[in-house]
Write an enzyme that holds these catalytic residues in place. Sequence first.
Site, PDB file in Angstrom:
ATOM      1  N   LYS A 152      87.505  42.547  -2.473  1.00  0.00           N
ATOM      2  CA  LYS A 152      87.291  41.095  -2.404  1.00  0.00           C
ATOM      3  C   LYS A 152      88.516  40.431  -1.779  1.00  0.00           C
ATOM      4  O   LYS A 152      89.659  40.835  -2.076  1.00  0.00           O
ATOM      5  CB  LYS A 152      87.057  40.565  -3.834  1.00  0.00           C
ATOM      6  CG  LYS A 152      86.659  39.104  -3.923  1.00  0.00           C
ATOM      7  CD  LYS A 152      86.341  38.738  -5.373  1.00  0.00           C
ATOM      8  CE  LYS A 152      85.910  37.306  -5.559  1.00  0.00           C
ATOM      9  NZ  LYS A 152      85.553  36.991  -6.958  1.00  0.00           N
ATOM     10  N   SER A 172      81.178  34.879  -7.877  1.00  0.00           N
ATOM     11  CA  SER A 172      81.797  34.662  -6.591  1.00  0.00           C
ATOM     12  C   SER A 172      82.024  35.936  -5.784  1.00  0.00           C
ATOM     13  O   SER A 172      82.287  35.855  -4.586  1.00  0.00           O
ATOM     14  CB  SER A 172      83.137  33.955  -6.787  1.00  0.00           C
ATOM     15  OG  SER A 172      84.035  34.765  -7.528  1.00  0.00           O
ATOM     16  N   SER A 206      82.010  36.543 -12.324  1.00  0.00           N
ATOM     17  CA  SER A 206      81.914  36.774 -10.884  1.00  0.00           C
ATOM     18  C   SER A 206      81.749  38.213 -10.438  1.00  0.00           C
ATOM     19  O   SER A 206      81.484  38.448  -9.261  1.00  0.00           O
ATOM     20  CB  SER A 206      83.131  36.191 -10.177  1.00  0.00           C
ATOM     21  OG  SER A 206      82.943  34.819 -10.018  1.00  0.00           O
TER      22      SER A 206
HETATM   23  N1  GLN Z   1      80.806  31.151 -11.435  1.00  0.00           N
HETATM   24  C1  GLN Z   1      81.932  30.935 -12.304  1.00  0.00           C
HETATM   25  C2  GLN Z   1      82.770  29.824 -11.763  1.00  0.00           C
HETATM   26  O1  GLN Z   1      82.376  29.252 -10.819  1.00  0.00           O
HETATM   27  C3  GLN Z   1      82.703  32.193 -12.443  1.00  0.00           C
HETATM   28  C4  GLN Z   1      83.669  32.421 -11.371  1.00  0.00           C
HETATM   29  C5  GLN Z   1      84.430  33.687 -11.496  1.00  0.00           C
HETATM   30  O2  GLN Z   1      84.165  34.482 -12.403  1.00  0.00           O
HETATM   31  N2  GLN Z   1      85.412  33.848 -10.643  1.00  0.00           N
HETATM   32  O3  GLN Z   1      83.807  29.505 -12.260  1.00  0.00           O
END
Ligand code: GLN
Length: 482
Positions: A76, A151, A175
Amino acid sequence: MQFSSYQDLRTALIARAITCEAVVSGYLERIDRHRDDNIYIAVFHEKAIQRARELDGKLRDGGAPGRLFGMPMAIKDNISMKGAGLTCASRILENYESIYDATAIQRLEAEDAVFLGKTNMDEFAMGSSNENSAFGPVPNPFDKTRVPGGSSGGSAAAVAAGLALAALGSDTGGSVRQPAGFCDIVGLKPTYGRISRYGLVAFASSFDQIGVLARNCDDAALVLGVMAGKDSHDATSSSHAVSDYAAVMAGVQVEGLKIGVPKEYFHESLNPEVAGIVRTKLDELRERGAELVDITLPASDYAIAAYYILVTAEASSNLARFDGARYGYRSSDSADVLAMYVNSRTEGFGKEVKRRIMLGTYVLSAGYYDTYYRKAQQVRRVFQDRYREALEKVDVIAGPTSPFPPFGIGEKMADPLEMYLADVFTVPASIVGMPAVSVSVGLDSRNLPVGMHLICDFFEEGKLMGIARHMQRRQCSSAVVS
Ligand code: GLN
């Protein structure tokens, strides 16, 4: 030439039935063919081939193959790799180059993994659909009109579409797990502190963890085992001994397993097909000798509310460093230094990142700190107590990974609160810091993946993955994309 497990690939490599170079060039060629899917932000064509040749040479010379010998991996783009870009899918870091390797990267490299490139993501890991990326969205390999989750959407899509055998993501509130659930693969977030965060760009430091996306539980546990352990560069990394995950997993039996099923997770708003597939899998385990135990846990609504107060607070502080002076993008025409800060941030950050910086600054401001931030910290503590109590009675807490199947690209962009609900089942484990995994358990009537989400007690990753392995759907999507 596609391998669905690392063990199969390793056997072929070590028997010299195939070379690393052939494997890696096969993946690179496939990546190039799928460039339009926007999964990779950067591809290491020359470097990966060079590395594969080195590994082939090592084997020829009688060197001992590392634990991840020749494993083709995607990373990532919020994890540092020396000399490579580190965009976090943000304009503000568009031309930034990492000056050191993350500890996780160093450890993977030391065990002979091969890195194919950096993957697309929501900007600064903020999002649940990969649509908040300065590089544009990534289609779900199962249905290109839908999102792959976020994400770590690029990492999940890469593994699902056969453009990497495993990938690293980061998980702050889901994410790694949520996109794994949306893409029919395994996504593991370890206990907070299990993997060093050194070299992971901070979003919300008391939540962030590097996680693994893989095609099956064995591969995910193997990669975790290589990265786990204390690191002097990260004071929050744990010195708790790292288990032999494969051995622990092998000892996990379904017979006698106590699976806690929180009634709050099966709320009426849960998509009925998702509920049905998850229930069927749980019933199947009961038939194989597990006991399903009804439990209650604090309402998920509080988890989302507390989570978005705490992470935005931490994000507003962590992202203060991107000021146009120290890293990446700087706005070109500003009259003075203050205008330079403002313009660089205004032009460099996307909409969701700005929203979170504003929210976080607000909840930390003198007049609102007690009402919001302190209250959310208290809620965090209540969650920790309740989850600990629950796990004294059961081995694992189980439920769906996401309340709905992968949604359409653009469908939830207009309503951030709707988007935040995508994390309702994954956020609690991040609030408490416990290890959790999403494992693929089925496809719905439209052939969209459904994930089961499991949570175990602190540092019980071996047990967690052993249980997940008993649930894992056979034949995790091979070649979804040709
Ligand atoms: N979707 C969650 C957020 O927007 C989790 C993001 C993540 O785990 N990096 O914060």
